[in-house]
Design a protein around this motif. Structure first.
Motif, PDB file in Angstrom:
ATOM      1  N   THR A 132       0.655  -1.412   0.133  1.00 48.45           N
ATOM      2  CA  THR A 132       0.070   0.019   0.046  1.00 48.45           C
ATOM      3  C   THR A 132       0.809   1.272   0.287  1.00 48.45           C
ATOM      4  O   THR A 132       0.529   2.401  -1.024  1.00 48.45           O
ATOM      5  N   LEU A 133       1.852   1.191   0.684  1.00 47.84           N
ATOM      6  CA  LEU A 133       2.205   2.275   0.443  1.00 47.84           C
ATOM      7  C   LEU A 133       2.987   2.764  -0.690  1.00 47.84           C
ATOM      8  O   LEU A 133       3.460   4.022  -0.714  1.00 47.84           O
ATOM      9  N   ALA A 134       4.297   2.134  -1.319  1.00 48.95           N
ATOM     10  CA  ALA A 134       4.255   1.184  -2.189  1.00 48.95           C
ATOM     11  C   ALA A 134       3.866   2.530  -3.624  1.00 48.95           C
ATOM     12  O   ALA A 134       4.094   3.156  -4.539  1.00 48.95           O
ATOM     13  N   SER A 135       2.294   1.667  -3.458  1.00 48.81           N
ATOM     14  CA  SER A 135       1.596   1.735  -4.611  1.00 48.81           C
ATOM     15  C   SER A 135       0.398   3.872  -4.596  1.00 48.81           C
ATOM     16  O   SER A 135       0.416   4.308  -5.069  1.00 48.81           O
ATOM     17  N   THR A 136       1.394   4.172  -3.234  1.00 50.12           N
ATOM     18  CA  THR A 136       0.668   5.417  -2.700  1.00 50.12           C
ATOM     19  C   THR A 136       2.164   6.569  -2.666  1.00 50.12           C
ATOM     20  O   THR A 136       1.533   7.199  -1.921  1.00 50.12           O
ATOM     21  N   GLY A 137       3.258   6.197  -3.080  1.00 51.70           N
ATOM     22  CA  GLY A 137       3.562   6.919  -3.152  1.00 51.70           C
ATOM     23  C   GLY A 137       4.916   7.301  -2.581  1.00 51.70           C
ATOM     24  O   GLY A 137       5.766   8.222  -2.259  1.00 51.70           O
ATOM     25  N   SER A 138       4.920   6.560  -1.318  1.00 55.90           N
ATOM     26  CA  SER A 138       6.033   5.875  -0.439  1.00 55.90           C
ATOM     27  C   SER A 138       7.035   5.380  -0.510  1.00 55.90           C
ATOM     28  O   SER A 138       6.199   3.556  -0.343  1.00 55.90           O
TER      29      SER A 138
END
Length: 324
Positions: free
Chosen positions: A65-71
């Protein structure tokens, strides 16, 4: 005969317990949550998410989730970390570690190395007095009153609470970064979501000689041949400057036949629809789908700035492209 087990009653109890676990998280949205978000926001490297067992499964999802939302983030298995995978972690990274008990031996064994390398550590546990909580730079509490499992053994409410807290971190960072739908699409180019957010009309339309088109003085019967050639169910009707004058569709043909008009002697300009819905090549394909549904039409012409037809497509093309 044994009475049937009441599955619905058990399911309702599970939902009640897990809902209570989520409600209980509000009390932990304090300064520690802000500190964790700021630490992750300021991270110049990557966010390394780790957890063992069921916490590991939740950590996998949080990392995704982090990777797909800009983090930028990825999951590191704590058991493999002590056998070489710690090399994944750079000096500019931040570690986010999950453990309901806060006493995961696999993670605790990594703490001395993280401390020595001055790697910031955020721990998400259900025990503020645990070893992980004490050693963390920031501790986020996800304590739950009870598990949904009646034996109190299978992690259920606790994993739900951890997952929700992870989502809260990811979405908070997303908004703080000003992450947009276009940004999201760039990290999902291969899926249906990416196609809805990235594909434009120009990517899926039929072009050049594949665009059905006839002149104003074309006989209806010849226009029907053009419609059949393209297989799109309509043809553009253009003037001498190749500017759109109208459209003729399968529906127009039915109305023509109802009026008993001779298709062999009547020209298309007498029966075409002068006012038709058109789009431009830069429109999102998903927007075109919405427009077609609103107008209850199955195909569209694509025009350039001079109102010349440069493309055409129908619902079948959108279906093949995976937009619908």
């Amino acid at each position: 005969m044994t009475a049937q087990f009441n599955y619905q009653k058990t399911a309702q109890r599970v939902l009640d317990i897990e809902k209570a676990a989520i409600d209980g998280l509000y009390q932990y949205l304090d300064h520690a949550f802000t500190e964790a978000c700021q630490l992750l926001f300021d991270c110049p490297g990557k966010i390394i998410v780790t957890g063992m067992g069921k916490s590991g499964h939740i950590a996998h999802k949080i990392a995704a989730t982090l990777a797909s939302t800009g983090s930028p983030a990825f999951f590191m298995h704590p058991g493999e970390a002590s056998h070489g995978d710690l090399g994944m972690i750079g000096k500019q990274d931040v570690v986010l570690a999950l453990s309901n008990s806060g006493e995961s031996s696999e993670i605790i064994s990594l703490l001395p190395v993280l401390k020595r390398r001055a790697i910031p550590l955020i721990c998400l546990t259900g025990n503020p007095s645990s070893t992980m909580a004490r050693e963390a730079n920031v501790h986020l509490c996800t304590r739950v009153e009870q598990e949904a499992c009646p034996l109190g053994l299978a992690p259920t409410a606790s994993t739900t609470a951890a997952l929700v807290m992870g989502d809260a971190l990811a979405v908070s960072l997303l908004e703080a970064r000003g992450f947009t739908a276009d940004d999201f699409a760039l990290s999902h180019p291969g899926g249906a979501l990416g196609k809805r957010l990235l594909l434009r009309v120009g990517d899926i339309m039929h072009k050049e000689q594949h665009v059905p088109s006839v002149g104003l003085n074309t006989l209806i019967i010849d226009a029907l041949l053009e419609i059949g050639r393209s297989g799109l169910g309509f043809t553009a009707v253009v003037d001498e400057q190749q500017t759109l004058a109208g459209i003729y569709t399968d529906g127009d043909l039915r109305r023509t036949l109802d009026k008993k008009i001779d298709v062999h002697t009547t020209t298309i300009d007498k029966v075409m629809s002068s006012h038709c819905t058109t789009v431009h090549a830069n429109m999102l394909a998903a927007e075109a789908v919405q427009l077609m549904e609103e107008k209850k039409i199955s195909g569209l012409l694509v025009l350039d700035d001079a109102r010349r037809p440069i493309g055409a497509f129908n619902m079948h093309d959108l279906l093949l492209a995976g937009v619908i």
